[in-house]
Motif scaffolding. Structure first.
Motif, PDB file in Angstrom:
ATOM      1  N   TYR A 160       0.837  -1.213   0.000  1.00 15.83           N
ATOM      2  CA  TYR A 160       0.000   0.000   0.000  1.00 15.83           C
ATOM      3  C   TYR A 160       0.862   1.250   0.000  1.00 15.83           C
ATOM      4  N   TYR A 161       1.794   1.348   0.939  1.00 10.99           N
ATOM      5  CA  TYR A 161       2.668   2.515   1.026  1.00 10.99           C
ATOM      6  C   TYR A 161       3.513   2.685  -0.241  1.00 10.99           C
ATOM      7  N   ASN A 162       4.144   1.595  -0.660  1.00 13.80           N
ATOM      8  CA  ASN A 162       5.076   1.639  -1.783  1.00 13.80           C
ATOM      9  C   ASN A 162       4.397   2.121  -3.061  1.00 13.80           C
ATOM     10  N   ASN A 163       3.184   1.623  -3.315  1.00 17.35           N
ATOM     11  CA  ASN A 163       2.510   1.976  -4.573  1.00 17.35           C
ATOM     12  C   ASN A 163       1.935   3.389  -4.550  1.00 17.35           C
ATOM     13  N   ILE A 164       1.598   3.903  -3.371  1.00 14.87           N
ATOM     14  CA  ILE A 164       1.183   5.304  -3.289  1.00 14.87           C
ATOM     15  C   ILE A 164       2.356   6.218  -3.627  1.00 14.87           C
ATOM     16  N   TYR A 165       3.487   5.956  -3.010  1.00 13.13           N
ATOM     17  CA  TYR A 165       4.680   6.776  -3.276  1.00 13.13           C
ATOM     18  C   TYR A 165       5.124   6.649  -4.736  1.00 13.13           C
ATOM     19  N   SER A 166       5.090   5.431  -5.263  1.00 13.17           N
ATOM     20  CA  SER A 166       5.536   5.200  -6.642  1.00 13.17           C
ATOM     21  C   SER A 166       4.625   5.908  -7.642  1.00 13.17           C
TER      22      SER A 166
END
Length: 286
Positions: A160-166
């Motif tokens: 969840y975190y990684n794909n928001i930032y990406s």
């Protein structure tokens, strides 16, 4: 970049929906809630997202300049970078048999590049992007293992975190690459078939991302890199058949050397881990 941005956005959206469902129906869904914009979360996870974005971007650029068949050789240095960064970041030393396998991989890479050059199909840009992608993948695999420890080994929360930032990081890359104008002028932009294919690709990306994180969580960064090398090998064979490409004997030899070197490295590491495990058990019994 636009395809990658859509995939990361859909993955983040799926995770967000699942988290909301877990709050409403806790008996059916169990997902840890989290705020991706907390300072300590950004500090811990953002480096992983930067590496992930760089890996995807350079990987796509590599495929833009080289054939799918050469992609295997162009991306073959992941194991080498994994050894280097494991030593620099984790202080893990590599045995002589492992280093011998690494030299085999480097030689296979050199031979493959040489054969592409002789065939007149070598792309320097594509090769550079392939090496950069290998470097990013190696660092990404190492960092994701470390970050999981900071969020209680929760793969879904990390996804969840990684794909928001990406998703956020891909936006300026699209602008710099001029893809916004290209995408807007695309004749089939609003065609149902186009969005169907994009959605299928996004779901595949979501699944791959989850299984990648789970593999790294339960095994190691090395295991992920080795399985990626095996996947690329199969991809090369299918690509040469699908596009009916004729390759020289030495070209196939370079692929075989990379595969043997990677398999040999994995086997050496397996034996070393088994020996270490047995020694630890013997020590505990005494």
């Amino acid at each position: 970049m636009s395809v990658a941005l859509f995939q990361t956005f859909i993955t983040a959206l799926i995770c967000f929906v699942l988290i909301q469902l877990s709050a409403v129906f806790p008996q059916y869904f169990k997902f840890t809630p989290g705020n991706p914009f907390q300072a300590h979360v950004v500090k811990d996870v953002l480096p992983v997202s930067v590496l992930f974005t760089a890996m995807i971007a350079t990987n796509n650029l590599c495929l833009k300049y080289v054939s799918v068949a050469f992609y295997y050789v162009g991306r073959s240095l992941t194991t080498i970078f994994n050894v280097i960064f494991s030593y620099l970041i984790l202080s893990e030393k590599t045995s002589c048999p492992s280093l011998l396998c690494c030299f085999m991989i480097i030689f296979g890479f050199y031979l493959g590049v040489d054969q592409e050059n002789l065939a007149g199909s070598l792309s320097v840009n594509g090769t550079i992007f392939g090496v950069t992608s290998s470097l990013s993948l190696s660092l990404y695999s190492i960092f994701i293992k470390r970050v999981l420890a900071t969020i209680n080994q929760d793969v879904w929360l990390l996804t969840y975190y990684n794909n928001i930032y990406s998703t956020i990081l891909f936006i300026p890359l699209m602008l710099l690459n001029g893809e916004v104008v290209t995408l807007w002028e695309y004749s089939d932009l609003f065609a149902p078939k186009f969005w169907l294919l994009m959605s299928v690709g996004a779901l595949c990306g979501f699944t791959i991302g989850i299984f990648t994180s789970l593999q790294i969580k339960y095994t190691s960064a090395l295991t992920h890199n080795i399985s990626g090398t095996a996947k690329a090998c199969v991809q090369t064979i299918l690509a040469t058949y699908w596009y009916q490409e004729m390759k020289s004997f030495l070209w196939w030899t370079s692929n075989a050397i990379v595969l043997i070197g990677s398999a040999g490295y994995a086997r050496v590491k397996q034996l070393e881990m088994e020996k270490k495990y047995k020694s630890a058990n013997a020590y505990q019994k005494v």
